[in-house]
Design an enzyme around this catalytic site. Structure first.
Site, PDB file in Angstrom:
ATOM      1  N   GLY A  10       0.833  -1.194  -0.155  1.00 14.81           N
ATOM      2  CA  GLY A  10       0.039  -0.079  -0.163  1.00 14.81           C
ATOM      3  C   GLY A  10       0.863   1.138  -0.090  1.00 14.81           C
ATOM      4  O   GLY A  10       1.929   1.158  -0.629  1.00 14.81           O
ATOM      5  N   CYS A  11       0.238   2.242   0.383  1.00 17.92           N
ATOM      6  CA  CYS A  11       0.984   3.622   0.467  1.00 17.92           C
ATOM      7  C   CYS A  11       2.482   3.428   1.234  1.00 17.92           C
ATOM      8  O   CYS A  11       2.270   2.815   2.242  1.00 17.92           O
ATOM      9  CB  CYS A  11       0.124   4.524   1.261  1.00 17.92           C
ATOM     10  SG  CYS A  11       1.221   6.227   1.616  1.00 17.92           S
ATOM     11  N   PHE A  12       3.456   3.814   0.618  1.00 17.66           N
ATOM     12  CA  PHE A  12       4.505   3.616   1.242  1.00 17.66           C
ATOM     13  C   PHE A  12       5.226   4.175   2.593  1.00 17.66           C
ATOM     14  O   PHE A  12       6.054   3.887   3.108  1.00 17.66           O
ATOM     15  CB  PHE A  12       5.922   3.462   0.224  1.00 17.66           C
ATOM     16  CG  PHE A  12       6.033   4.502  -0.782  1.00 17.66           C
ATOM     17  CD1 PHE A  12       5.634   5.943  -0.285  1.00 17.66           C
ATOM     18  CD2 PHE A  12       6.517   4.592  -2.281  1.00 17.66           C
ATOM     19  CE1 PHE A  12       5.676   7.078  -1.094  1.00 17.66           C
ATOM     20  CE2 PHE A  12       6.492   5.515  -2.931  1.00 17.66           C
ATOM     21  CZ  PHE A  12       6.122   6.682  -2.509  1.00 17.66           C
TER      22      PHE A  12
END
Length: 157
Positions: A10-12
């Site tokens: 997902g969002c890093f």
């Protein structure tokens, strides 16, 4: 010995923060991997047609933290049962993926994914993609240690 691990979950930003705080992790960066274009930017991957995933690349000392322990953290801290979605984020860049750097990492990831599915710990099958690491594109500087720079421990949803 210093080793490398690369995960997409997902969002890093939050993924990087999670791994950066682990003992034995010597450094983390965020970037893009798994796509088919030779050059990529954040704006490019947001279009959804480069094939890249947002990833965190982790340097770690395997005498302090093992690859297996990193895999456990990876699977415990995102939803590995949804294709191309983590929380409110949708798109191929948010897929659950392990990019392995050698045969041992590949074997450990495949075996652990199978064990998780056999144990039935999730309400659906773990569909995490496991593929060979390829060209890593370092994300823009403003993405590096994004939450730390802003004094936050996690992303707010």
């Amino acid at each position: 010995m210093e080793q490398l691990a690369t995960f997409g979950a997902g969002c890093f930003w939050g993924v990087e923060a999670l791994f950066a705080e682990q003992q034995g992790v010597t450094s983390t960066t965020v970037g893009y991997m798994g796509g088919h274009t030779p050059r990529v930017t954040y704006n490019d991957i947001c279009q959804g047609d480069t094939g890249h995933a947002e990833v965190v690349q982790i340097c770690f000392n395997d005498s302090v933290i093992t690859y297996s322990q990193l895999l456990q953290l990876f699977w415990q801290n995102h939803n590995p049962t949804t294709p191309n979605q983590q929380g409110p984020d949708f798109g191929t860049q948010y897929r659950s993926v392990v990019f392995y750097h050698d045969q041992s990492q590949q074997q450990q990831a495949v075996e652990m994914r199978q064990t998780l599915n056999n144990m039935g710990l999730f309400k659906a099958p773990v569909i995490t993609i496991i593929e060979a690491a390829n060209q890593y594109h370092l994300a823009e500087d403003y993405h590096q240690q994004y939450l730390l720079k802003r004094g936050k421990a996690s992303c707010s949803l």
